[in-house]
Scaffold this motif. Structure first.
Motif, PDB file in Angstrom:
ATOM      1  N   ASP A  65       0.816  -1.278  -0.097  1.00 13.56           N
ATOM      2  CA  ASP A  65      -0.193  -0.231  -0.060  1.00 13.56           C
ATOM      3  C   ASP A  65       0.829   1.323   0.066  1.00 13.56           C
ATOM      4  N   PRO A  66       0.816   2.208  -0.887  1.00 14.79           N
ATOM      5  CA  PRO A  66       1.862   3.195  -1.174  1.00 14.79           C
ATOM      6  C   PRO A  66       1.477   4.206  -0.073  1.00 14.79           C
ATOM      7  N   VAL A  67       0.528   4.339   0.769  1.00 12.83           N
ATOM      8  CA  VAL A  67       0.223   5.266   1.751  1.00 12.83           C
ATOM      9  C   VAL A  67       0.479   4.938   2.946  1.00 12.83           C
ATOM     10  N   THR A  68       0.366   3.565   3.449  1.00 12.93           N
ATOM     11  CA  THR A  68       0.598   2.922   4.779  1.00 12.93           C
ATOM     12  C   THR A  68       1.938   2.257   4.581  1.00 12.93           C
ATOM     13  N   GLY A  69       2.251   1.726   3.683  1.00 12.06           N
ATOM     14  CA  GLY A  69       3.709   1.021   3.653  1.00 12.06           C
ATOM     15  C   GLY A  69       3.351  -0.626   3.924  1.00 12.06           C
ATOM     16  N   ALA A  70       2.204  -0.939   4.273  1.00 12.44           N
ATOM     17  CA  ALA A  70       1.712  -2.073   4.626  1.00 12.44           C
ATOM     18  C   ALA A  70       1.450  -3.016   3.443  1.00 12.44           C
TER      19      ALA A  70
ATOM     20  N   GLN B   5      -8.182   8.785   6.605  1.00 12.77           N
ATOM     21  CA  GLN B   5      -7.024   8.237   5.984  1.00 12.77           C
ATOM     22  C   GLN B   5      -5.694   8.515   6.951  1.00 12.77           C
ATOM     23  N   THR B   6      -6.034   9.823   7.619  1.00 14.96           N
ATOM     24  CA  THR B   6      -4.937  10.023   8.400  1.00 14.96           C
ATOM     25  C   THR B   6      -4.680   9.116   9.856  1.00 14.96           C
ATOM     26  N   LEU B   7      -6.236   8.750  10.332  1.00 11.77           N
ATOM     27  CA  LEU B   7      -6.218   7.614  11.317  1.00 11.77           C
ATOM     28  C   LEU B   7      -6.099   6.398  10.839  1.00 11.77           C
ATOM     29  N   PHE B   8      -6.088   6.148   9.650  1.00 15.77           N
ATOM     30  CA  PHE B   8      -5.743   4.704   9.204  1.00 15.77           C
ATOM     31  C   PHE B   8      -4.381   4.568   9.023  1.00 15.77           C
ATOM     32  N   CYS B   9      -3.482   5.610   8.594  1.00 16.59           N
ATOM     33  CA  CYS B   9      -2.175   5.717   8.484  1.00 16.59           C
ATOM     34  C   CYS B   9      -1.301   5.459   9.821  1.00 16.59           C
ATOM     35  N   SER B  10      -2.061   6.383  10.690  1.00 14.37           N
ATOM     36  CA  SER B  10      -1.454   6.448  12.045  1.00 14.37           C
ATOM     37  C   SER B  10      -1.569   5.057  12.745  1.00 14.37           C
ATOM     38  N   MET B  11      -2.699   4.501  12.556  1.00 18.87           N
ATOM     39  CA  MET B  11      -3.047   3.085  13.074  1.00 18.87           C
ATOM     40  C   MET B  11      -1.996   2.178  12.478  1.00 18.87           C
ATOM     41  N   THR B  12      -1.779   2.187  11.261  1.00 23.15           N
ATOM     42  CA  THR B  12      -0.703   1.132  10.553  1.00 23.15           C
ATOM     43  C   THR B  12       0.436   1.169  11.163  1.00 23.15           C
ATOM     44  N   GLN B  13       0.854   2.539  11.264  1.00 24.13           N
ATOM     45  CA  GLN B  13       2.260   2.538  12.029  1.00 24.13           C
ATOM     46  C   GLN B  13       2.463   2.138  13.477  1.00 24.13           C
ATOM     47  N   HIS B  14       1.325   2.456  14.201  1.00 20.14           N
ATOM     48  CA  HIS B  14       1.263   1.882  15.680  1.00 20.14           C
ATOM     49  C   HIS B  14       1.324   0.488  15.711  1.00 20.14           C
ATOM     50  N   LEU B  15       0.547  -0.270  14.627  1.00 19.38           N
ATOM     51  CA  LEU B  15       0.464  -1.792  14.609  1.00 19.38           C
ATOM     52  C   LEU B  15       2.177  -2.339  14.132  1.00 19.38           C
ATOM     53  N   PHE B  16       2.572  -1.629  13.263  1.00 17.49           N
ATOM     54  CA  PHE B  16       3.951  -1.914  12.905  1.00 17.49           C
ATOM     55  C   PHE B  16       4.893  -1.940  14.357  1.00 17.49           C
ATOM     56  N   GLY B  17       4.569  -1.087  15.137  1.00 19.18           N
ATOM     57  CA  GLY B  17       5.440  -1.210  16.361  1.00 19.18           C
ATOM     58  C   GLY B  17       5.050  -2.122  17.407  1.00 19.18           C
ATOM     59  N   VAL B  18       3.833  -2.483  17.416  1.00 20.75           N
ATOM     60  CA  VAL B  18       3.254  -3.576  18.256  1.00 20.75           C
ATOM     61  C   VAL B  18       3.534  -5.055  18.001  1.00 20.75           C
ATOM     62  N   ILE B  19       3.472  -5.234  16.450  1.00 23.72           N
ATOM     63  CA  ILE B  19       3.579  -6.839  16.125  1.00 23.72           C
ATOM     64  C   ILE B  19       5.065  -7.450  16.240  1.00 23.72           C
ATOM     65  N   ARG B  20       5.445  -8.591  16.148  1.00 22.01           N
ATOM     66  CA  ARG B  20       6.716  -8.765  16.480  1.00 22.01           C
ATOM     67  C   ARG B  20       7.510  -9.111  14.924  1.00 22.01           C
ATOM     68  N   ALA B  21       8.787  -9.196  15.097  1.00 17.55           N
ATOM     69  CA  ALA B  21       9.534  -9.507  13.752  1.00 17.55           C
ATOM     70  C   ALA B  21       8.960 -10.948  13.658  1.00 17.55           C
ATOM     71  N   GLY B  22       8.758 -11.127  12.149  1.00 19.76           N
ATOM     72  CA  GLY B  22       8.401 -12.215  11.415  1.00 19.76           C
ATOM     73  C   GLY B  22       6.817 -12.261  11.328  1.00 19.76           C
ATOM     74  N   ASP B  23       6.048 -11.247  12.167  1.00 17.38           N
ATOM     75  CA  ASP B  23       4.808 -11.344  11.771  1.00 17.38           C
ATOM     76  C   ASP B  23       4.362  -9.861  10.511  1.00 17.38           C
ATOM     77  N   THR B  24       3.390 -10.418   9.889  1.00 20.07           N
ATOM     78  CA  THR B  24       3.133  -9.348   8.827  1.00 20.07           C
ATOM     79  C   THR B  24       1.830  -8.790   8.629  1.00 20.07           C
ATOM     80  N   LEU B  25       1.741  -7.644   8.268  1.00 20.13           N
ATOM     81  CA  LEU B  25       0.346  -6.587   8.526  1.00 20.13           C
ATOM     82  C   LEU B  25      -0.044  -6.541   6.994  1.00 20.13           C
ATOM     83  N   TYR B  26      -1.084  -6.404   6.898  1.00 14.83           N
ATOM     84  CA  TYR B  26      -1.994  -6.163   5.684  1.00 14.83           C
ATOM     85  C   TYR B  26      -3.007  -5.488   5.868  1.00 14.83           C
ATOM     86  N   THR B  27      -3.224  -4.442   4.608  1.00 11.33           N
ATOM     87  CA  THR B  27      -4.590  -3.539   4.979  1.00 11.33           C
ATOM     88  C   THR B  27      -5.382  -4.220   3.882  1.00 11.33           C
ATOM     89  N   LEU B  28      -6.939  -4.531   4.207  1.00  7.42           N
ATOM     90  CA  LEU B  28      -7.586  -4.971   3.312  1.00  7.42           C
ATOM     91  C   LEU B  28      -8.627  -3.924   2.695  1.00  7.42           C
TER      92      LEU B  28
END
Length: 332
Positions: free
Chosen positions: A170-175, A222-245
């Motif tokens: 996703d070009p906006v969130t990086g997920a 969209q601002t909330l969605f991007c901020s929440m994506t970055q927050h989830l990147f900080g919460v998940i562990r190495a090896g976990d993967t995040l996707y935006t549906l």
């Protein structure tokens, strides 16, 4: 055109041009009575024709076809052996199209290694047989061809990788986006089956997303969605993967995670999001559905559907909640 089809065409054309070049050399040497060189060119032509045949036979698996390395190793070693046994420095220029063919067909690191293994002994022989300036000119030509072709292939590989990253990110969130989800999830399911390790997934959605969009507008969401994506990147562990549906829904793949682990992770995500102060909206909550792969789960849609149903159940029970759905829930 897919990457596999493009490589099939590229390899076929490369081998074809090499065959034409070598066949021309063979006829020329036969015409002037250089029978040793004729037989050498004929042998190399047989290998390039074999390369064309192998390319067509393995056209569905061009990205992982090991036979190309065997064929090109034969071409390189055959030319080198002929030069060492004949002592004929005049066939050095035969190596130039072969260097290009190495880079065109093989992976860049393999091609460079094979090409250097060809050039190094040739350079030693040239400096032994020829005057220093002539040898230096010939070796420099080989290296210039190798460097120019190598830089071109590296540039192409870099552009191809960038295009692939854009296609799955996703070009906006990086997920990662939904197009890459099924492919990765199927790989993780296959790995879990092979190793016996646990695999869990989480489907989460922003609560009251439609009402928040009406209140704050699409840019605010969209601002909330991007901020929440970055927050989830900080919460998940190495090896976990995040996707935006979509604009309010996420999916997490958690390898090596049992039921107890995914419950803990889901609760941590729920709590940290509800306690966070978000831009534009201030407070926001999510509903999470999580599940763990059971022994009968071999398809991506099974896990995705069960996680989605669990997320809907969490939402039904009230905002800001998580629900775990075991394997038996959808099998009954």
């Amino acid at each position: 055109m897919t990457e596999t089809r493009l490589r099939t065409w590229t390899h076929s054309v490369g081998y074809g041009l090499a065959t034409l070049f070598i066949f021309t050399l063979a006829l020329q040497n036969l015409r002037y009575g250089f029978y040793e060189l004729f037989y050498l060119a004929a042998g190399l032509a047989v290998l390039t024709i074999a390369g064309i045949a192998y390319t067509l036979l393995s056209r569905r698996h061009q990205l992982s076809a090991p036979g190309h390395l065997v064929i090109l190793s034969g071409l390189n070693s055959g030319l080198l052996a002929a030069m060492l046994t004949m002592g004929n420095t005049g066939i050095t220029h035969w190596a130039m199209p072969l260097l290009v063919l190495n880079l065109l067909v093989l992976r860049l690191r393999q091609a460079l290694t094979l090409s250097l293994l060809l050039i190094a002994p040739m350079a030693i022989l040239l400096f032994v047989k020829l005057p220093a300036m002539e040898a230096l000119t010939a070796v420099s030509g080989l290296f210039i061809v190798l460097i120019v072709a190598g830089l071109y292939i590296w540039h192409y590989d870099h552009m191809a990788q960038s295009a692939e990253d854009l296609a799955i990110t996703d070009p906006v969130t990086g997920a990662h986006n939904a197009r890459f989800l099924d492919e990765t999830l199927q790989k993780e399911i296959s790995r879990a089956i092979a190793t016996g390790h646990c695999l869990s997934v989480i489907n989460l959605t922003i609560d009251h997303a439609d009402e928040a969009a009406d209140l704050h507008g699409q840019p605010g969401m969209q601002t909330l969605f991007c901020s929440m994506t970055q927050h989830l990147f900080g919460v998940i562990r190495a090896g976990d993967t995040l996707y935006t549906l979509n604009d309010s829904e996420f999916f997490l793949i958690l390898p090596f995670t049992p039921e107890e682990g995914v419950r803990v992770i889901a609760e941590r995500i729920r709590r940290t999001i509800s306690e966070h102060q978000w831009p534009v909206t201030g407070k926001a909550t999510v509903s999470l559905g999580c599940t763990t792969r059971g022994s009968h789960d071999t398809r991506t849609d099974t896990l995705r559907d069960r996680a989605h149903q669990a997320m809907l159940e969490a939402r039904r029970r009230g905002a800001d909640s998580a629900w775990f759905s075991p394997e038996e829930t959808l099998r009954t």
